[in-house]
Write an enzyme that holds these catalytic residues in place. Structure first.
Site, PDB file in Angstrom:
ATOM      1  CG  MET A 177     -44.575  63.374 -18.729  1.00 11.05           C
ATOM      2  SD  MET A 177     -44.428  65.142 -18.370  1.00 11.05           S
ATOM      3  CE  MET A 177     -46.146  65.649 -18.417  1.00 11.05           C
ATOM      4  CB  ALA A 245     -51.779  57.855 -26.434  1.00 15.14           C
ATOM      5  CB  SER A 297     -48.618  71.158 -22.040  1.00 13.16           C
ATOM      6  OG  SER A 297     -47.487  71.722 -22.689  1.00 13.16           O
ATOM      7  N   GLY A 298     -45.894  70.587 -20.368  1.00 12.10           N
ATOM      8  CA  GLY A 298     -44.841  71.209 -19.578  1.00 12.10           C
ATOM      9  C   GLY A 298     -43.597  70.364 -19.490  1.00 12.10           C
ATOM     10  N   GLY A 299     -43.684  69.130 -20.004  1.00 15.23           N
ATOM     11  CA  GLY A 299     -42.524  68.254 -19.924  1.00 15.23           C
ATOM     12  C   GLY A 299     -42.233  67.838 -18.495  1.00 15.23           C
ATOM     13  CE  LYS A 352     -50.129  68.298 -23.848  1.00 12.69           C
ATOM     14  NZ  LYS A 352     -49.372  67.432 -24.721  1.00 12.69           N
ATOM     15  CG  HIS A 355     -50.171  72.866 -26.168  1.00  9.90           C
ATOM     16  ND1 HIS A 355     -49.102  71.990 -26.224  1.00  9.90           N
ATOM     17  CD2 HIS A 355     -49.765  73.889 -25.379  1.00  9.90           C
ATOM     18  CE1 HIS A 355     -48.091  72.471 -25.520  1.00  9.90           C
ATOM     19  NE2 HIS A 355     -48.474  73.614 -24.984  1.00  9.90           N
ATOM     20  CG  ASN A 356     -48.839  68.390 -28.052  1.00  9.26           C
ATOM     21  OD1 ASN A 356     -48.882  69.216 -27.143  1.00  9.26           O
ATOM     22  ND2 ASN A 356     -48.657  67.109 -27.838  1.00  9.26           N
ATOM     23  CD  GLU A 359     -44.668  71.073 -28.051  1.00 12.59           C
ATOM     24  OE1 GLU A 359     -44.031  70.025 -28.248  1.00 12.59           O
ATOM     25  OE2 GLU A 359     -45.461  71.228 -27.099  1.00 12.59           O
ATOM     26  CE1 TYR A 360     -45.111  67.143 -35.046  1.00 13.06           C
ATOM     27  CE2 TYR A 360     -45.751  67.626 -32.785  1.00 13.06           C
ATOM     28  CZ  TYR A 360     -45.408  66.713 -33.766  1.00 13.06           C
ATOM     29  OH  TYR A 360     -45.358  65.382 -33.464  1.00 13.06           O
ATOM     30  NE  ARG A 454     -41.474  67.947 -35.197  1.00  9.20           N
ATOM     31  CZ  ARG A 454     -41.739  67.833 -33.906  1.00  9.20           C
ATOM     32  NH1 ARG A 454     -41.953  66.630 -33.376  1.00  9.20           N
ATOM     33  NH2 ARG A 454     -41.796  68.895 -33.122  1.00  9.20           N
TER      34      ARG A 454
END
Length: 638
Positions: A177, A245, A297-299, A352, A355-356, A359-360, A454
């Protein structure tokens, strides 16, 4: 264009030096004294010091003029600008478009100059009040004027030349990143210094090699020496951290602090926990350092071509670097950057995190549909890809799009998806969302189900043993075209519910932490660049404007869809479970929706049980809310 402000107390030579610089730069020269209203000039002639109220109109006029000059040829302005708040008011154009040149010397030297100056309304006796008022800037070019005019100008030009070679922003951490963001910044005209730690036999010359690799297209200053890296940056400095992090962020901040000055800025672009971000901002604020926790975000591709960016923390910091962040962000359909100031404290990293979490849920939802089609319906990966492609004509989902590519990827003539081990991991943000929901008392069914899916997937050996023990409960059967359509409706309904759950968590956090979050704007910056971009996200921009205080599921347009898709969702869940296929997100979406739409829940039994064994009390339907009761449920034997 560019504006140079030559500042300092009266008598340091602002006018003389300013005119010479204006000649060098071929731009007009202006003296701030000429813009004083008449009453200010009269006060100074009488030897009366100006007060802040006197300067208000004068500074506003200068601020407007600076904007005007910057839009034309540029200019040199001689202005005392003694206090930081005066300088802030004059900063009416981007900080990168102004150079501050601070001329100074000892009081006695300047007093002697003033005493010999004739025909000027400024009285020497006012000098002492100016030195008392002066707040020395922690930025810009500082030159002692106790030397010749030629030497003063020479020093200024040398320092300006050095400053012009300094980078606008520094980036620490050249992982995937970090590298992509550095190239993105450089491609948008931002000068970048890059730093990566040096670890023998592991991380050697990373920054230098990165700069070498991109030398033909961009100029990067690469460092593995932290002090040289910091010195390479324009002041006040902007430093973007792209490190792991957790403890690593604190260690980097600790190493930077001795080299930083007041108003320098640290931007944490990693996936830090929002509470850590709030703590770091408070800690650094006490030291005069600005801090922003910024979700990205966006990879790898998004970081390079345009991510969705969620900055939180100091609004003052965003005013300074917002232009850089907006330049590199993806653009929505109207051409606006998918980047906006989210809110104070840890708001950016909280958004964020959610957001994740969404996404999960979306990833697990697609995986469940794929799994059911692959093993129950015995569809080939290519057949599923074709079906997903048909669905995505309507959904326009990035995650569906990449799933199509995955299903069509082959290795040695065989589908690669069939060779990938079915054991996933969760890195933290999904679990953090669940913890945050528990703290805030917000239901988070689909996201929590995705996290737990997961977790159980990681128990591969135990699952194999259990399958053999129970002789596999799963059955196989062809599915009709009608059921394919029903499956699509179920997928859509669950996706809507998953998004609604995520935005409900954001809404409640905004209230709890007084962040004043704009849900519609958050949806807008998620319409491009990020992982969960889709046609539905674009719809949410408008839907959330209309129902920002309520649950998305109560919006008439959403109600219409779910009333139609509820039966396909519940039917799909029933069929999957009956045939032995787990669908945790599909089923949790159905259960959430049923719970949400049930005026009477089962919680009255829970409250009675709690009161029975713990005397926790309960409220009654036949009494006003807020009054609590306790019952002696089991008669006491005499």
């Amino acid at each position: 264009m560019h504006v140079y402000i030559v500042m300092g107390v009266s008598g340091v030579g602002k006018t003389t030096i300013g005119k010479l610089l204006a000649e060098r730069f071929c731009v007009p020269f202006f003296d701030a004294d000429d813009f004083h209203p008449l009453r200010n000039v009269e006060k100074m002639k009488k030897g009366i010091p100006l007060e802040d109220e006197d300067r208000k109109i004068w500074l506003q006029t200068l601020s407007e003029k600076i904007q005007e000059w910057n839009m034309k040829r540029g200019a040199v302005l001689a202005c005392s600008a003694l206090k930081e708040k005066y300088r802030e008011q004059l900063q009416s154009i981007p900080k990168n478009d102004i150079s501050w040149i601070f001329l100074h010397s000892e009081y006695e030297i300047i007093l002697e100059r003033l005493s010999s100056r004739k025909n000027h309304y400024f009285k020497p006796e006012l000098l002492e009040s100016q030195y008392t008022t002066l707040q020395i800037p922690q930025y810009g070019i500082h030159v002692n004027v106790n030397t010749s005019i030629e030497n003063i100008v020479k020093q200024i030009m040398q320092k300006l030349d050095k400053e012009s070679r300094k980078s606008k922003i520094g980036l620490m951490g050249l992982g995937v990143m970090g590298k992509s963001l550095a190239v993105n910044l450089a491609s948008k005209g931002v000068t970048v210094s890059v730093y990566n730690r040096h670890v023998e036999n592991l991380e050697v010359d990373i920054a230098r090699k990165f700069a070498e690799k991109h030398r033909e297209n961009y100029h990067f200053s690469g460092f593995d020496d932290l002090k040289l890296f910091v010195e390479s940056l324009e002041s006040p400095r902007n430093i973007l951290l792209m490190v792991n992090a957790g403890k690593a962020v604190d260690l980097v901040i600790e190493s930077l602090l001795p080299m930083l000055q007041k108003n320098d800025l640290i931007i944490d672009g990693g996936n830090s926990h929002y509470k850590d971000t709030a703590r770091r901002e408070k800690f650094l604020k006490e030291k005069g350092i600005l801090f922003m926790g910024t979700g990205v975000s966006g990879g790898e591709e998004g970081a390079l071509k345009g991510p969705s960016i969620m900055p939180g923390g100091s609004s003052e910091a965003y005013e300074r670097v917002g232009d850089f962040l907006e330049r590199i962000a993806a653009k929505d359909k109207q051409g606006n950057p998918c980047c906006a100031y989210v809110g104070p404290d840890g708001a950016g990293h909280f958004v964020k995190m959610v957001h994740n979490g969404i996404e999960y849920g979306e990833m697990q939802l697609i995986a469940e549909v794929y799994h059911f089609l692959r093993f129950h319906a015995q569809s080939t990966p290519e057949e599923i890809a074709t079906l997903f492609e048909l669905w995505n004509a309507e959904m326009q989902s990035y995650l569906l799009e990449i799933s199509i590519d995955i299903l069509r990827t082959k290795e040695n003539g065989e589908s690669l998806i069939d060779k990938i081990l079915d054991a996933a991991k969760q890195k933290g943000t999904g679990g953090w969302s669940t913890n945050a929901a528990l703290e805030l008392g917000v239901p988070l069914d689909t996201i929590t189900a995705a996290v737990m899916a997961r977790n159980i997937s990681g128990k591969k050996e135990e699952r194999i043993a259990a399958e053999e023990h129970y002789n596999s409960l799963a059955s196989k059967n062809d599915i009709s075209e009608a059921f394919s359509e029903e499956l699509f409706e179920a997928y859509k309904a669950a996706s809507i519910i998953n998004h609604a759950i995520g935005f409900d968590l954001i809404k409640e956090a905004g209230k709890e932490y007084d962040w004043n979050l704009n849900l519609s704007e958050i949806a807008r910056i998620w319409t491009n660049g990020c992982i969960i971009r889709s046609a539905f996200m674009e719809d949410l921009v408008e839907l959330l404007k209309e129902s920002s205080e309520g649950n998305v599921l109560m919006h008439p347009k959403i109600s219409e869809v779910l009333e139609e898709d509820w039966k396909p969702l519940s039917g799909t869940v029933g069929r999957a479970l009956e045939n032995g296929y787990p669908v945790p997100v599909l089923s949790s979406a159905a259960n959430y929706f049923l719970s949400f739409t049930s005026g009477q829940s089962s919680a009255n039994m829970i409250q009675a049980q709690r009161d029975y064994f713990g005397a926790h009390t309960y409220e009654r339907t036949d009494k006003p809310r807020g009054k609590f009761f306790h019952t002696q449920w089991k008669p006491i034997k005499e």
